[in-house]
Design a protein around this motif. Structure first.
Motif, PDB file in Angstrom:
ATOM      1  N   ARG A  90       0.724  -1.376   0.084  1.00 47.00           N
ATOM      2  CA  ARG A  90       0.025  -0.129  -0.003  1.00 47.00           C
ATOM      3  C   ARG A  90       0.981   1.279  -0.116  1.00 47.00           C
ATOM      4  NH1 ARG A  90      -4.684  -0.712  -2.280  1.00 47.00           N
ATOM      5  NH2 ARG A  90      -6.330  -1.886  -1.004  1.00 47.00           N
ATOM      6  N   GLU A  91       2.011   1.193   0.773  1.00 48.36           N
ATOM      7  CA  GLU A  91       3.027   2.402   0.747  1.00 48.36           C
ATOM      8  C   GLU A  91       3.438   2.666  -0.749  1.00 48.36           C
ATOM      9  OE1 GLU A  91       4.800   1.988   5.245  1.00 48.36           O
ATOM     10  OE2 GLU A  91       5.564   0.863   3.526  1.00 48.36           O
ATOM     11  N   VAL A  92       3.686   1.478  -1.497  1.00 46.31           N
ATOM     12  CA  VAL A  92       4.349   1.571  -2.925  1.00 46.31           C
ATOM     13  C   VAL A  92       3.265   2.285  -3.651  1.00 46.31           C
ATOM     14  CG1 VAL A  92       4.963   0.417  -4.665  1.00 46.31           C
ATOM     15  CG2 VAL A  92       5.934  -0.264  -2.534  1.00 46.31           C
ATOM     16  N   GLU A  93       1.923   1.828  -3.585  1.00 46.33           N
ATOM     17  CA  GLU A  93       0.726   2.191  -4.181  1.00 46.33           C
ATOM     18  C   GLU A  93       0.609   3.809  -4.326  1.00 46.33           C
ATOM     19  OE1 GLU A  93      -2.228  -1.577  -4.955  1.00 46.33           O
ATOM     20  OE2 GLU A  93      -2.261  -0.735  -3.067  1.00 46.33           O
ATOM     21  N   CYS A  94       0.532   4.052  -2.984  1.00 48.78           N
ATOM     22  CA  CYS A  94       0.269   5.508  -2.604  1.00 48.78           C
ATOM     23  C   CYS A  94       1.250   6.473  -3.086  1.00 48.78           C
ATOM     24  CB  CYS A  94       0.236   5.850  -1.292  1.00 48.78           C
ATOM     25  SG  CYS A  94      -1.138   5.068  -0.289  1.00 48.78           S
ATOM     26  N   LEU A  95       2.756   6.169  -3.017  1.00 49.32           N
ATOM     27  CA  LEU A  95       3.863   6.797  -3.769  1.00 49.32           C
ATOM     28  C   LEU A  95       3.647   6.857  -5.246  1.00 49.32           C
ATOM     29  CD1 LEU A  95       7.012   5.770  -1.640  1.00 49.32           C
ATOM     30  CD2 LEU A  95       5.612   8.102  -1.629  1.00 49.32           C
ATOM     31  N   HIS A  96       3.047   5.757  -5.808  1.00 48.23           N
ATOM     32  CA  HIS A  96       3.219   5.658  -7.086  1.00 48.23           C
ATOM     33  C   HIS A  96       2.189   6.678  -7.739  1.00 48.23           C
ATOM     34  CE1 HIS A  96       2.302   3.807 -11.096  1.00 48.23           C
ATOM     35  NE2 HIS A  96       1.037   4.076 -10.986  1.00 48.23           N
ATOM     36  N   TRP A  97       0.637   6.545  -7.059  1.00 46.73           N
ATOM     37  CA  TRP A  97      -0.254   7.630  -7.613  1.00 46.73           C
ATOM     38  C   TRP A  97       0.252   9.138  -7.276  1.00 46.73           C
ATOM     39  CZ3 TRP A  97      -2.973   6.027 -11.403  1.00 46.73           C
ATOM     40  CH2 TRP A  97      -3.440   4.549 -11.481  1.00 46.73           C
ATOM     41  N   SER A  98       1.107   9.272  -5.977  1.00 49.02           N
ATOM     42  CA  SER A  98       1.092  10.495  -5.477  1.00 49.02           C
ATOM     43  C   SER A  98       2.311  10.889  -6.922  1.00 49.02           C
ATOM     44  CB  SER A  98       2.198  10.540  -4.520  1.00 49.02           C
ATOM     45  OG  SER A  98       2.600  11.807  -4.147  1.00 49.02           O
TER      46      SER A  98
END
Length: 246
Positions: free
Chosen positions: A181-189
């Motif tokens: 989830r941390e990776v996903e949030c950074l990706h979309w950010s």
């Protein structure tokens, strides 16, 4: 081989790889215990400051390694290139050999390499590695061996990979372990989405998204979200130019 023998071989090999002082000796343990002709471990991507460092260990003959490097065979090696894109282990017979690689394959045979093989992609954190086993055994015998041993080889491949990372970095691995989830949030950010947008995409609350981003910033040692996404992209934890997810 019987299952008891299989378990014994696996246990002995697992312990031998753990005890080996380096990856070169670890793959030799695997090669010897399973009666494989040749084994290669290739860490395709490591992170060391701003430079990607190749890390390859092999039991192939020096004469073949020298020829491989001299002729720059890495550009046409079909097994290596397939290993860069595959997610699951594969038998070499599954690969369609391009015409440009015919002479490469013939040359490998002249240097004592077998026609059969099995490769295991190892994908952890931002790293991709490939463990390849090569054999001169016939098709039917090789199929039986792969069918019996593949799950053991996959587990041992990850063990060898852990040893490779430790050999390179010791206890100071520069790649932080981020949650999915941390990776996903950074990706979309990195793609310009704000907290509300990311929450909608991932089906989370805005509060939860902010918590994931804050945690990722801490792990990456970054004071701001933009700095965190930049560092994550540098470490290849995210791919900011892709809209299909990281």
């Amino acid at each position: 081989m019987h299952s008891n023998d299989s378990s014994a071989t696996f246990r002995i090999t697992f312990a031998g790889i753990q005890a080996a002082p380096n990856v070169a000796e670890a793959i030799e343990v695997l090669r010897t215990n399973y009666g494989i002709d040749f084994i290669t471990y290739h860490l395709c991507q490591t992170v060391a400051d701003v430079v990607d460092t190749p890390f390859v260990r092999t039991t192939y003959p020096d004469s073949w390694v020298s020829r491989y490097l001299m002729r720059d065979y890495v550009k046409i090696d079909p097994i290596f290139h397939e290993g860069l894109i595959r997610q699951m282990p594969f038998d070499w017979r599954e690969i369609e050999i391009p015409e440009a690689a015919y002479e490469f394959c013939a040359d490998a045979g002249r240097h004592g390499l077998g026609n059969n093989g099995f490769s295991i992609p190892v994908i952890t954190k931002s790293r991709r590695a490939l463990l390849s086993l090569n054999s001169s055994k016939g098709d039917r015998e090789w199929s039986n061996i792969v069918s019996e041993r593949r799950s053991e080889w996959v587990e041992l491949a990850f063990l060898i990979h852990e040893k490779a990372v430790f050999e390179l970095h010791g206890d100071h691995d520069p790649v932080p372990l981020l949650g999915a989830r941390e990776v996903e949030c950074l990706h979309w950010s990195a793609l310009g989405k704000d907290t509300k947008d990311i929450a909608a995409v991932l089906g989370l609350s805005s509060h939860t998204v902010r918590s994931y981003i804050k945690s990722a910033r801490f792990k990456l040692g970054s004071a701001t979200t933009s700095a965190a996404t930049a560092r994550a992209a540098h470490l290849r934890l995210i791919h900011p130019y892709s809209t299909t997810g990281s």
